[in-house]
Design a protein around this motif. Structure first.
Motif, PDB file in Angstrom:
ATOM      1  N   ASP A  23      34.589   0.089   2.064  1.00  0.00           N
ATOM      2  CA  ASP A  23      34.389  -0.890   2.969  1.00  0.00           C
ATOM      3  C   ASP A  23      34.473  -1.833   2.389  1.00  0.00           C
ATOM      4  O   ASP A  23      33.849  -3.081   2.355  1.00  0.00           O
ATOM      5  CB  ASP A  23      32.775  -0.762   2.788  1.00  0.00           C
ATOM      6  CG  ASP A  23      32.204   0.775   3.079  1.00  0.00           C
ATOM      7  OD1 ASP A  23      32.737   1.010   4.839  1.00  0.00           O
ATOM      8  OD2 ASP A  23      31.782   1.596   2.465  1.00  0.00           O
ATOM      9  N   PHE A  24      36.376  -1.926   2.348  1.00  0.00           N
ATOM     10  CA  PHE A  24      36.846  -3.665   2.140  1.00  0.00           C
ATOM     11  C   PHE A  24      35.732  -4.431   0.363  1.00  0.00           C
ATOM     12  O   PHE A  24      36.329  -4.971  -0.052  1.00  0.00           O
ATOM     13  CB  PHE A  24      36.346  -4.885   2.362  1.00  0.00           C
ATOM     14  CG  PHE A  24      36.570  -4.293   4.256  1.00  0.00           C
ATOM     15  CD1 PHE A  24      38.726  -4.032   4.596  1.00  0.00           C
ATOM     16  CD2 PHE A  24      35.694  -3.994   5.115  1.00  0.00           C
ATOM     17  CE1 PHE A  24      38.424  -3.954   5.900  1.00  0.00           C
ATOM     18  CE2 PHE A  24      36.342  -3.839   6.430  1.00  0.00           C
ATOM     19  CZ  PHE A  24      37.481  -3.819   7.023  1.00  0.00           C
ATOM     20  N   GLU A  25      36.540  -2.699  -0.687  1.00  0.00           N
ATOM     21  CA  GLU A  25      35.952  -3.325  -1.793  1.00  0.00           C
ATOM     22  C   GLU A  25      36.483  -1.579  -2.482  1.00  0.00           C
ATOM     23  O   GLU A  25      37.448  -1.086  -2.593  1.00  0.00           O
ATOM     24  CB  GLU A  25      34.435  -2.977  -1.851  1.00  0.00           C
ATOM     25  CG  GLU A  25      33.803  -3.991  -1.945  1.00  0.00           C
ATOM     26  CD  GLU A  25      31.835  -4.082  -2.606  1.00  0.00           C
ATOM     27  OE1 GLU A  25      32.062  -5.168  -3.045  1.00  0.00           O
ATOM     28  OE2 GLU A  25      31.326  -3.441  -1.817  1.00  0.00           O
ATOM     29  N   LYS A  26      36.932  -2.357  -3.757  1.00  0.00           N
ATOM     30  CA  LYS A  26      37.278  -1.303  -4.968  1.00  0.00           C
ATOM     31  C   LYS A  26      36.697  -1.669  -6.090  1.00  0.00           C
ATOM     32  O   LYS A  26      36.041  -2.438  -6.521  1.00  0.00           O
ATOM     33  CB  LYS A  26      39.229  -1.371  -4.503  1.00  0.00           C
ATOM     34  CG  LYS A  26      39.234  -2.787  -5.601  1.00  0.00           C
ATOM     35  CD  LYS A  26      40.577  -3.055  -5.415  1.00  0.00           C
ATOM     36  CE  LYS A  26      41.198  -4.219  -6.236  1.00  0.00           C
ATOM     37  NZ  LYS A  26      43.034  -4.204  -5.959  1.00  0.00           N
ATOM     38  N   LEU A  27      36.205  -0.071  -6.880  1.00  0.00           N
ATOM     39  CA  LEU A  27      35.770   0.270  -7.653  1.00  0.00           C
ATOM     40  C   LEU A  27      36.752   0.679  -9.335  1.00  0.00           C
ATOM     41  O   LEU A  27      37.171   1.089  -8.897  1.00  0.00           O
ATOM     42  CB  LEU A  27      34.666   1.109  -7.684  1.00  0.00           C
ATOM     43  CG  LEU A  27      33.620   1.435  -8.967  1.00  0.00           C
ATOM     44  CD1 LEU A  27      32.931  -0.043  -9.072  1.00  0.00           C
ATOM     45  CD2 LEU A  27      32.885   2.698  -8.930  1.00  0.00           C
ATOM     46  N   GLU A  28      36.992   0.143  -9.581  1.00  0.00           N
ATOM     47  CA  GLU A  28      38.031  -0.289 -10.702  1.00  0.00           C
ATOM     48  C   GLU A  28      37.893  -0.245 -12.242  1.00  0.00           C
ATOM     49  O   GLU A  28      36.713  -0.993 -12.830  1.00  0.00           O
ATOM     50  CB  GLU A  28      38.734  -1.035 -10.964  1.00  0.00           C
ATOM     51  CG  GLU A  28      39.872  -0.916  -9.592  1.00  0.00           C
ATOM     52  CD  GLU A  28      40.736  -3.176  -9.515  1.00  0.00           C
ATOM     53  OE1 GLU A  28      42.037  -2.786  -9.516  1.00  0.00           O
ATOM     54  OE2 GLU A  28      39.783  -3.165  -9.300  1.00  0.00           O
ATOM     55  N   PRO A  40      40.592  -6.079   0.902  1.00  0.00           N
ATOM     56  CA  PRO A  40      41.123  -6.417   2.479  1.00  0.00           C
ATOM     57  C   PRO A  40      41.753  -4.878   2.882  1.00  0.00           C
ATOM     58  O   PRO A  40      41.264  -4.391   3.285  1.00  0.00           O
ATOM     59  CB  PRO A  40      42.411  -7.331   2.457  1.00  0.00           C
ATOM     60  CG  PRO A  40      42.620  -7.621   0.997  1.00  0.00           C
ATOM     61  CD  PRO A  40      41.520  -6.980   0.282  1.00  0.00           C
ATOM     62  N   GLN A  41      42.317  -3.909   2.472  1.00  0.00           N
ATOM     63  CA  GLN A  41      42.741  -2.797   2.430  1.00  0.00           C
ATOM     64  C   GLN A  41      42.814  -1.636   2.148  1.00  0.00           C
ATOM     65  O   GLN A  41      43.311  -0.156   3.105  1.00  0.00           O
ATOM     66  CB  GLN A  41      44.655  -2.948   1.572  1.00  0.00           C
ATOM     67  CG  GLN A  41      45.649  -3.784   2.169  1.00  0.00           C
ATOM     68  CD  GLN A  41      46.555  -3.854   2.103  1.00  0.00           C
ATOM     69  OE1 GLN A  41      47.259  -3.667   3.149  1.00  0.00           O
ATOM     70  NE2 GLN A  41      47.355  -4.160   1.241  1.00  0.00           N
ATOM     71  N   ALA A  42      41.449  -1.993   2.025  1.00  0.00           N
ATOM     72  CA  ALA A  42      40.129  -0.866   1.752  1.00  0.00           C
ATOM     73  C   ALA A  42      39.399  -0.416   3.255  1.00  0.00           C
ATOM     74  O   ALA A  42      38.552  -0.572   3.071  1.00  0.00           O
ATOM     75  CB  ALA A  42      39.714  -0.490   0.356  1.00  0.00           C
ATOM     76  N   LEU A 289      44.950   3.868  -1.958  1.00  0.00           N
ATOM     77  CA  LEU A 289      45.455   2.375  -1.839  1.00  0.00           C
ATOM     78  C   LEU A 289      46.620   1.709  -1.652  1.00  0.00           C
ATOM     79  O   LEU A 289      46.884   1.447  -2.942  1.00  0.00           O
ATOM     80  CB  LEU A 289      43.695   1.733  -2.260  1.00  0.00           C
ATOM     81  CG  LEU A 289      43.821   0.677  -2.156  1.00  0.00           C
ATOM     82  CD1 LEU A 289      43.212   0.212  -1.027  1.00  0.00           C
ATOM     83  CD2 LEU A 289      42.622  -0.161  -3.035  1.00  0.00           C
ATOM     84  N   PRO A 290      46.954   1.580  -0.512  1.00  0.00           N
ATOM     85  CA  PRO A 290      48.134   0.668  -1.094  1.00  0.00           C
ATOM     86  C   PRO A 290      47.838  -0.583  -1.259  1.00  0.00           C
ATOM     87  O   PRO A 290      47.674  -1.473  -0.901  1.00  0.00           O
ATOM     88  CB  PRO A 290      49.145   0.542   0.637  1.00  0.00           C
ATOM     89  CG  PRO A 290      47.315   0.447   1.202  1.00  0.00           C
ATOM     90  CD  PRO A 290      46.600   1.850   0.364  1.00  0.00           C
TER      91      PRO A 290
END
Length: 299
Positions: A23-28, A40-42, A289-290
């Motif tokens: 959904d255009f986010e990442k949890l790190e 934007p790539q998610a 995720l690239p």
């Protein structure tokens, strides 16, 4: 041609983990703390629930409605806006400061650890032949590649047009117990043109250009328009000796590793050894995720 390989790379870092993406986010996770920020790539859906993301995230980036790039971070109580993470490889022990910026960046691109390893190993190999290899790091940001080269004993020149991030890189050098980096606050194109006129030579060149940027005097950088000229200049700066190498990273969406390979080969000729592909991380739910493309070669 000795070796040409198309390989996607996903490094392993004890102080980093991609916990979920979508959904255009990442949890790190960076060290002790977990961040939530746009990606934007998610383009797929998250695997964890919104409640789980909120529970886990110590710091969440909220984009300003008036800007596509800027925003603010919402922090949980006792969450600092800066902390330190580490990275080890062979004899390399790096320490880098995290910082939550208004552009969603945090001061480290962990996927680049795959290139830090390469830079460290290659510089060590060059040093093993006698003398100190010279490495030029262009668009060098907070200096992960700079630290890797310096840890390997290379004479390292760090070039970036933003004084604040050069200061940040210097702090990372000190945290890592290193010294002796040559710091240059200048537009990268202007610097390499001057180095060409001087007849300078480097045993290694690292380029990490943005899609768009401004130099110290307002010089405009547009990747697609200027990368060819930049590579042509760098081809004049790279030593012709065996073992000399180049690392190029591209983050612009829509660009490919094949494009990078073709552009570099046109400027430098056909190398003895080359690798190219995507840099990525995989979350626990098998979503890859690239996070950019790379091309690197060794003479």
């Amino acid at each position: 041609m000795k070796n040409s390989m198309n390989i996607s790379l996903s490094p392993v870092l004890s102080d980093y983990e991609l916990l979920d993406s979508g959904d255009f986010e990442k949890l790190e996770r960076f060290g002790r703390y977990v961040t939530r920020r746009p990606e934007p790539q998610a383009i797929w859906h998250r695997s964890l629930t919104e409640e789980e993301w909120r529970r886990r995230a110590d710091a969440a980036f909220l984009r300003d409605a008036r800007s596509d790039e800027r925003g603010v971070w919402r922090l949980k109580p006792q969450t600092p806006d800066r902390w330190t993470v580490g990275y080890d490889h062979a004899g390399m022990h790096l320490r880098m400061r995290m910082g939550l910026t208004s552009f969603k960046h945090v001061g480290i691109f962990p996927e680049q650890a795959a290139n830090w390893n390469f830079i460290y190993d290659r510089c060590r190999a060059l040093a093993g032949k006698g003398g100190r290899p010279r490495l030029l790091n262009l668009f060098a940001y907070t200096g992960g590649a700079t630290l890797a080269a310096r840890a390997a004993g290379a004479e390292t020149t760090h070039v970036d047009s933003v004084r604040q991030v050069v200061t940040w890189a210097r702090e990372n050098m000190e945290l890592s117990g290193l010294d002796g980096v040559r710091w240059i606050v200048e537009d990268a194109m202007k610097f390499v043109r001057r180095e060409v006129r001087r007849g300078s030579r480097y045993d290694a060149i690292v380029l990490d250009p943005p899609a768009y940027g401004r130099g110290t005097d307002g010089e405009k950088w547009i990747l697609e328009e200027h990368i060819g000229q930049m590579l042509a200049c760098c081809a004049q700066l790279l030593s012709p000796d065996a073992g000399a190498f180049v690392v190029l990273n591209l983050y612009s969406m829509g660009l490919s590793a094949m494009l990078a390979r073709t552009a570099v080969r046109q400027a430098f000729g056909t190398p003895a050894d080359e690798q190219y592909g995507e840099l990525y991380f995989e979350d626990p739910f098998s979503k890859q995720l690239p996070l950019g493309i790379y091309y690197r070669f060794t003479r």
